[in-house]
Design an enzyme around this catalytic site. Structure first.
Site, short mmCIF file in Angstrom:
data_model
loop_
_atom_site.label_atom_id
_atom_site.label_comp_id
_atom_site.label_asym_id
_atom_site.label_seq_id
_atom_site.Cartn_x
_atom_site.Cartn_y
_atom_site.Cartn_z
CD GLU A 50 19.09 99.12 20.21
OE1 GLU A 50 20.16 98.49 20.29
OE2 GLU A 50 18.85 99.97 19.33
CE LYS B 72 23.13 104.42 14.06
NZ LYS B 72 23.51 103.22 14.73
N1 PSU Z 1 21.47 103.70 17.34
C1 PSU Z 1 21.96 104.31 18.44
N2 PSU Z 1 22.82 103.63 19.19
C2 PSU Z 1 23.17 102.35 18.91
C3 PSU Z 1 22.63 101.69 17.76
C4 PSU Z 1 21.78 102.42 17.01
O1 PSU Z 1 21.62 105.44 18.73
O2 PSU Z 1 23.94 101.78 19.66
C5 PSU Z 1 22.95 100.25 17.49
C6 PSU Z 1 21.63 99.50 17.24
O3 PSU Z 1 21.59 98.39 18.11
C7 PSU Z 1 21.72 99.04 15.80
C8 PSU Z 1 23.19 98.85 15.66
O4 PSU Z 1 20.99 97.87 15.54
O5 PSU Z 1 23.72 100.00 16.32
C9 PSU Z 1 23.63 98.75 14.23
O6 PSU Z 1 24.90 98.20 14.17
P1 PSU Z 1 25.50 97.73 12.77
O7 PSU Z 1 25.69 98.99 12.00
O8 PSU Z 1 26.80 97.07 13.15
O9 PSU Z 1 24.53 96.77 12.17
#
Ligand code: PSU
Ligand code: MN
Length: 301
Positions: free
Chosen positions: A26, A160
């Site tokens: 990604e 996370k």
């Molecule tokens: N995990 C990480 N760093 C990130 C993300 C996840 O260590 O930047 C990003 C991923 O792209 C994931 C996004 O899909 O955060 C999720 O965002 P949201 O909670 O807005 O859906």
């Protein structure tokens, strides 16, 4: 057709054609998840680990309204420091493509593009999930909905710890997504190896994981598979320690009234400051670990 907006690099297209292992990566983690220049260093190091483990990396992003599968080194460098790179999840594709904008794809966004290109497996750091307090805010990442419907295996280090991990697991159960704990009895919690949530499915080798993925396909069951890999022991930050930091970051997030897709990048950067960069180091190490495991699984599917 979506093909009109999809550019697959020559190397990646050839590997897919020949049925060789390909691993999607990604770009939100590059553009919004890590600061420059660590982001570009990590992105390139991850690609190298994937090659060293026998697969072809395909970093995915959107440039000038074109969905790029297999970004070049220069394009990764551009993503890493350009301004106005939108964070693109499922919702944002029509806007970014029709507006010919630049976009970094989230887990959900990358799954969509990987699937369009015919890539079956994708490696990241952590997925989005059910946020703490989602009962009030309804903040549930679109990553979970994507896992429900798109046939791509996602290799990560768990959800996370900024999230509500038990609620995230409940959501994935409802969505019918198999969650594999790789070589562990507990769902890993990104920065830490333990979350207190017991794993339903523990598998100990890439071959077994490959078999599970194949069986899901054979049974015609739609949707993704989530593989969670614990961060290496020497790199982990204990859950209790992270929890204190995360609570502080969450308080500030509420005080500042941060909403929507800004929340996750805000929390990641706050946590990095509060741990004096230790969380970033852990983040890098766990992505590299996931890349090695993901490439090995890609070789078995
Ligand atoms: N995990 C990480 N760093 C990130 C993300 C996840 O260590 O930047 C990003 C991923 O792209 C994931 C996004 O899909 O955060 C999720 O965002 P949201 O909670 O807005 O859906
Ligand atoms: Mn959200």
């Amino acid at each position: 057709m979506y093909n009109d907006y999809l550019d697959v690099s020559q190397e990646v297209a050839l590997a897919i054609d020949e049925g060789r292992p390909v691993v999607a990566l990604e770009s939100t983690i590059i553009a919004h998840g890590m600061p420059y220049p660590k982001n570009v260093e990590t992105a390139l190091a991850v690609e190298k680990v994937i090659r060293d483990n026998g697969a072809i990396p395909a970093t995915i992003g959107i440039l000038g309204g074109r969905i790029k599968v297999g970004l070049t080194k220069e394009e990764i460098e551009y993503m890493a420091h350009a301004e106005n790179v939108m964070k693109v999840s499922r919702r944002d594709f029509p806007l970014v493509i029709s507006g010919k904008m630049d976009g970094a794809t989230t887990v959900a966004g990358t799954m969509i593009a990987a699937h369009m290109a015919g890539i079956k497996l994708f490696v990241t750091g952590g997925i989005g999930g059910v946020h703490r307090g989602a009962g009030q805010t309804f903040d549930i990442s679109a990553d979970l909905e994507e896992l429900k419907m798109t046939d791509v295996t996602v290799v990560c280090a768990g959800a996370k710890a900024i999230l509500d991990i038990p609620a995230t697991m409940e959501y994935l159960e409802t969505a019918g997504v198999p969650v594999i704990a790789y070589g562990t009895d507990e769902i890993p919690a990104f920065y830490s190896r333990k979350s207190g949530v017991k794993a339903v499915c523990r598998l100990d080798s890439p071959e077994e994981i490959g078999q599970l993925i194949a069986m899901k396909e054979c049974l015609g069951l739609k949707g993704g598979v989530l593989v969670t890999c614990p961060i290496p022991e020497e790199d982990e930050i204990p859950f209790e320690k992270m929890d204190v930091v995360i609570r502080k970051a969450l308080d500030e997030c509420r005080e500042k009234n941060i909403i929507g897709k800004e929340i996750t990048p805000f929390l990641l950067s706050k946590v990095k400051d509060l741990t004096e960069g230790k969380s970033l180091e852990a983040n890098i190490k766990l992505v590299l670990n996931n890349a090695a495991i993901g490439a090995k699984i890609a070789c078995c599917i």
